[in-house]
Design a protein around this motif. Structure first.
Motif, PDB file in Angstrom:
ATOM      1  N   THR A  49      81.695 -31.999  60.610  1.00  0.00           N
ATOM      2  CA  THR A  49      80.420 -31.495  60.294  1.00  0.00           C
ATOM      3  C   THR A  49      79.503 -30.702  61.572  1.00  0.00           C
ATOM      4  N   GLY A  50      79.843 -31.695  62.698  1.00  0.00           N
ATOM      5  CA  GLY A  50      79.372 -30.784  64.165  1.00  0.00           C
ATOM      6  C   GLY A  50      80.370 -29.695  64.334  1.00  0.00           C
ATOM      7  N   ARG A  51      81.245 -29.590  64.126  1.00  0.00           N
ATOM      8  CA  ARG A  51      82.035 -28.419  64.230  1.00  0.00           C
ATOM      9  C   ARG A  51      81.796 -27.295  63.351  1.00  0.00           C
ATOM     10  N   HIS A  52      81.435 -27.783  62.033  1.00  0.00           N
ATOM     11  CA  HIS A  52      80.960 -26.722  61.120  1.00  0.00           C
ATOM     12  C   HIS A  52      79.676 -26.068  61.450  1.00  0.00           C
ATOM     13  N   VAL A  53      78.769 -26.802  61.961  1.00  0.00           N
ATOM     14  CA  VAL A  53      77.463 -26.310  62.408  1.00  0.00           C
ATOM     15  C   VAL A  53      77.784 -25.420  63.614  1.00  0.00           C
ATOM     16  N   LEU A  54      78.659 -25.583  64.586  1.00  0.00           N
ATOM     17  CA  LEU A  54      78.957 -24.914  65.427  1.00  0.00           C
ATOM     18  C   LEU A  54      79.261 -23.597  64.932  1.00  0.00           C
ATOM     19  N   THR A  55      80.240 -23.494  64.067  1.00  0.00           N
ATOM     20  CA  THR A  55      80.807 -22.378  63.363  1.00  0.00           C
ATOM     21  C   THR A  55      79.518 -21.648  62.541  1.00  0.00           C
ATOM     22  N   ILE A  56      78.957 -22.142  61.913  1.00  0.00           N
ATOM     23  CA  ILE A  56      77.554 -21.499  61.424  1.00  0.00           C
ATOM     24  C   ILE A  56      76.740 -20.612  62.322  1.00  0.00           C
ATOM     25  N   LEU A  57      76.386 -21.621  63.388  1.00  0.00           N
ATOM     26  CA  LEU A  57      75.704 -20.780  64.510  1.00  0.00           C
ATOM     27  C   LEU A  57      76.276 -19.707  65.038  1.00  0.00           C
ATOM     28  N   GLN A  58      77.459 -19.396  64.884  1.00  0.00           N
ATOM     29  CA  GLN A  58      78.249 -18.092  65.295  1.00  0.00           C
ATOM     30  C   GLN A  58      78.177 -17.206  64.337  1.00  0.00           C
ATOM     31  N   LYS A  59      77.693 -17.329  63.064  1.00  0.00           N
ATOM     32  CA  LYS A  59      77.957 -16.432  62.184  1.00  0.00           C
ATOM     33  C   LYS A  59      76.737 -15.686  61.752  1.00  0.00           C
ATOM     34  N   ARG A  60      76.752 -14.473  61.136  1.00  0.00           N
ATOM     35  CA  ARG A  60      75.604 -13.764  60.597  1.00  0.00           C
ATOM     36  C   ARG A  60      75.285 -14.255  59.154  1.00  0.00           C
ATOM     37  N   ARG A  61      74.144 -14.196  58.809  1.00  0.00           N
ATOM     38  CA  ARG A  61      73.482 -14.773  57.552  1.00  0.00           C
ATOM     39  C   ARG A  61      74.643 -13.946  56.225  1.00  0.00           C
ATOM     40  N   THR A  62      74.734 -12.950  56.405  1.00  0.00           N
ATOM     41  CA  THR A  62      75.735 -12.333  55.390  1.00  0.00           C
ATOM     42  C   THR A  62      77.106 -12.688  55.186  1.00  0.00           C
ATOM     43  N   ASP A  63      77.552 -13.335  56.353  1.00  0.00           N
ATOM     44  CA  ASP A  63      78.759 -13.925  56.279  1.00  0.00           C
ATOM     45  C   ASP A  63      78.939 -15.405  55.951  1.00  0.00           C
ATOM     46  N   LEU A  64      78.048 -16.105  55.630  1.00  0.00           N
ATOM     47  CA  LEU A  64      77.944 -17.433  55.078  1.00  0.00           C
ATOM     48  C   LEU A  64      78.858 -17.522  53.913  1.00  0.00           C
ATOM     49  N   THR A  65      79.455 -18.677  53.714  1.00  0.00           N
ATOM     50  CA  THR A  65      80.139 -19.172  52.402  1.00  0.00           C
ATOM     51  C   THR A  65      79.536 -20.327  51.763  1.00  0.00           C
ATOM     52  N   GLU A  66      79.943 -20.691  50.647  1.00  0.00           N
ATOM     53  CA  GLU A  66      79.395 -21.766  49.906  1.00  0.00           C
ATOM     54  C   GLU A  66      79.533 -22.925  50.457  1.00  0.00           C
ATOM     55  N   ASP A  67      80.559 -23.081  51.371  1.00  0.00           N
ATOM     56  CA  ASP A  67      80.933 -24.422  52.142  1.00  0.00           C
ATOM     57  C   ASP A  67      79.874 -24.387  53.205  1.00  0.00           C
ATOM     58  N   SER A  70      76.269 -25.510  51.952  1.00  0.00           N
ATOM     59  CA  SER A  70      76.587 -26.935  51.516  1.00  0.00           C
ATOM     60  C   SER A  70      76.168 -27.672  52.882  1.00  0.00           C
ATOM     61  N   VAL A  71      76.880 -27.310  53.815  1.00  0.00           N
ATOM     62  CA  VAL A  71      76.695 -28.093  55.197  1.00  0.00           C
ATOM     63  C   VAL A  71      75.381 -27.872  55.980  1.00  0.00           C
ATOM     64  N   MET A  72      74.771 -26.547  55.478  1.00  0.00           N
ATOM     65  CA  MET A  72      73.376 -26.318  55.981  1.00  0.00           C
ATOM     66  C   MET A  72      72.555 -27.429  55.257  1.00  0.00           C
ATOM     67  N   ARG A  73      72.514 -27.310  53.972  1.00  0.00           N
ATOM     68  CA  ARG A  73      71.632 -28.177  53.107  1.00  0.00           C
ATOM     69  C   ARG A  73      71.796 -29.520  53.738  1.00  0.00           C
ATOM     70  N   LYS A  74      73.068 -30.091  53.886  1.00  0.00           N
ATOM     71  CA  LYS A  74      73.269 -31.521  54.378  1.00  0.00           C
ATOM     72  C   LYS A  74      72.656 -31.852  55.699  1.00  0.00           C
ATOM     73  N   VAL A  75      72.595 -30.750  56.600  1.00  0.00           N
ATOM     74  CA  VAL A  75      72.309 -30.765  57.870  1.00  0.00           C
ATOM     75  C   VAL A  75      70.595 -30.799  57.841  1.00  0.00           C
ATOM     76  N   VAL A  76      69.886 -29.791  57.047  1.00  0.00           N
ATOM     77  CA  VAL A  76      68.608 -29.871  56.955  1.00  0.00           C
ATOM     78  C   VAL A  76      68.155 -31.170  56.470  1.00  0.00           C
ATOM     79  N   ASP A  77      68.576 -31.728  55.126  1.00  0.00           N
ATOM     80  CA  ASP A  77      68.219 -33.097  54.509  1.00  0.00           C
ATOM     81  C   ASP A  77      68.522 -34.119  55.762  1.00  0.00           C
ATOM     82  N   THR A  78      69.672 -34.318  56.156  1.00  0.00           N
ATOM     83  CA  THR A  78      69.828 -35.321  57.402  1.00  0.00           C
ATOM     84  C   THR A  78      68.706 -35.437  58.461  1.00  0.00           C
ATOM     85  N   VAL A  79      68.632 -34.189  58.928  1.00  0.00           N
ATOM     86  CA  VAL A  79      67.945 -34.082  60.185  1.00  0.00           C
ATOM     87  C   VAL A  79      66.596 -34.577  59.717  1.00  0.00           C
ATOM     88  N   THR A  80      65.961 -33.729  58.673  1.00  0.00           N
ATOM     89  CA  THR A  80      64.529 -34.140  58.450  1.00  0.00           C
ATOM     90  C   THR A  80      64.165 -35.501  57.942  1.00  0.00           C
TER      91      THR A  80
END
Length: 114
Positions: A49-67, A70-80
């Motif tokens: 998950t940490g590696r996936h967060v790192l990958t997401i941080l390096q992406k543009r919004r238009t390049d996001l995949t469904e995976d 899903s990870v973004m939702r999980k991170v937001v829920d977990t952190v909050t």
């Protein structure tokens, strides 16, 4: 599929809770997995998950995949769920606070960061 308004809200929430830069997160993941004799390869450091967060941080919004979404939702829920973002811990910390901080940092959120 996520509509544009949901995507915008998720993007904002994710970047609100992930307060570490990609460089800070990459360094933390490498340091966390290093021991006295070895250091992991950068692409193998940290949790999946940490590696996936790192990958997401390096992406543009238009390049996001469904995976990614899903990870973004999980991170937001977990952190909050684990951090009161409005009222972060005082400077004096206990061992449990340190473990909690390290768990959150693995997801890109440093509770001690302003």
């Amino acid at each position: 599929m996520t509509d544009a308004l949901e995507l915008d809200a998720l993007w904002e929430d994710f970047h609100r809770v992930v307060n570490m830069t990609s460089q800070e997160l990459a360094a933390w993941l490498r340091m966390r997995d290093a021991d006295e004799a070895t250091e992991p390869l950068p692409e193998q450091a940290g949790t999946p998950t940490g590696r996936h967060v790192l990958t997401i941080l390096q992406k543009r919004r238009t390049d996001l995949t469904e995976d990614d979404l899903s990870v973004m939702r999980k991170v937001v829920d977990t952190v909050t769920g684990q951090a009161d973002l409005e009222n972060e811990p005082e400077p004096e910390t206990t061992a449990e606070d340190t473990r909690r901080r390290h768990r959150l940092m693995t997801l890109g959120h440093d509770p001690l960061k302003g």
